[in-house]
Scaffold this active site. Sequence first.
Site, short mmCIF file in Angstrom:
data_model
loop_
_atom_site.label_atom_id
_atom_site.label_comp_id
_atom_site.label_asym_id
_atom_site.label_seq_id
_atom_site.Cartn_x
_atom_site.Cartn_y
_atom_site.Cartn_z
N ASP A 146 42.31 20.09 78.68
CA ASP A 146 42.75 21.49 78.67
C ASP A 146 41.78 22.37 79.45
OD1 ASP A 146 40.75 21.20 76.75
OD2 ASP A 146 42.06 21.66 75.06
N ASN A 196 43.52 24.68 63.28
CA ASN A 196 44.92 24.95 62.94
C ASN A 196 45.81 23.74 63.25
OD1 ASN A 196 44.82 24.96 65.69
ND2 ASN A 196 45.83 26.92 65.99
N HIS A 251 45.78 22.05 66.08
CA HIS A 251 46.14 21.89 67.50
C HIS A 251 45.50 20.62 68.07
CE1 HIS A 251 42.55 24.58 69.04
NE2 HIS A 251 42.17 23.33 68.96
N GLU A 268 49.16 24.45 70.62
CA GLU A 268 49.05 25.28 69.43
C GLU A 268 50.30 25.12 68.57
OE1 GLU A 268 46.22 26.44 68.95
OE2 GLU A 268 45.64 28.10 70.24
C1 F6R Z 1 38.80 20.77 73.41
C2 F6R Z 1 40.08 20.77 72.72
C3 F6R Z 1 40.26 21.26 71.33
C4 F6R Z 1 39.16 20.78 70.37
C5 F6R Z 1 39.41 21.30 68.95
C6 F6R Z 1 38.27 20.98 68.02
O1 F6R Z 1 38.97 20.28 74.74
O2 F6R Z 1 41.02 20.38 73.30
O3 F6R Z 1 41.52 20.82 70.87
O4 F6R Z 1 39.10 19.39 70.36
O5 F6R Z 1 39.61 22.69 68.97
O6 F6R Z 1 37.12 21.65 68.46
P1 F6R Z 1 35.67 21.33 67.86
O7 F6R Z 1 35.38 19.92 68.18
O8 F6R Z 1 34.75 22.29 68.54
O9 F6R Z 1 35.79 21.56 66.38
#
Ligand code: F6R
Length: 237
Positions: free
Chosen positions: A67, A133, A135, A140
């Site tokens: 992403d 959440n 995702h 999302e």
């Molecule tokens: C990052 C991504 C997000 C994270 C997720 C968890 O490239 O795609 O989906 O993997 O938000 O984030 P952390 O690991 O910071 O808790």
Amino acid sequence: MTLEILADAEHLAARAADFIAGVINEKPQTTVLVATGNTPMRTYAELERRVKAGELDCSSATAVQLDEYLGLPEGDPRSLYGWMERAFVRPLGIQRVIRFDSALEPHSACARFDREVAGVDGIDLAILGLGPNGHLGFNEPPSGPDAPTRALTLTPESLSSNAAYWGELEVPTRALTAGMSTILSSRRVLLLVLGAHKREVLARALLGPLTPDLPASYLRDTNLTVLADQAAARGLT
Ligand code: F6R
């Protein structure tokens, strides 16, 4: 699905690195979808240690961006590609990358990304973190299993969790993400989950209904390995 519960972040990183190294050793030309975020950073550091020690060779693998924020100028410190390059691509000596081209308008960047992923015969291994959440990437809620690679607006939950990455800098509100369809068709999925703040969302992802309201729930339809620390997995078994 396999769930492994590790004592803490350090043990999780070692186990995750074993898993990823196993996939790469089995198929050096592995195509890996690479999450940024905090969760996989120790794992990537452990992979880097193994590469530097000559225990692992990632030079034939392809890294695929999961992403990216939209609207950032070239070289902006918040670029998720920049993060992936610093934490994964360069330290592991990876030569080939598929990324979102920020010079293109979003629709064309997504179309090109999908074409390039199809051109390497899809994803062998997706390394994912779990959004607070539910995702995956920036898919999302609500995102169903067919949600395509696309541009979208981040939810307030994601804006606030991402704020932790950038200190004083604002979190961009729009992003591109690899679609649910790309993630779910990965031949293997490794989901890394750390911390008590992920406990409830992990339980819902693994035990609740499969629903667009929790995109991570669809991972149960994949060849999924979940590595969680005790804090995140408490109450699951
Ligand atoms: C990052 C991504 C997000 C994270 C997720 C968890 O490239 O795609 O989906 O993997 O938000 O984030 P952390 O690991 O910071 O808790």
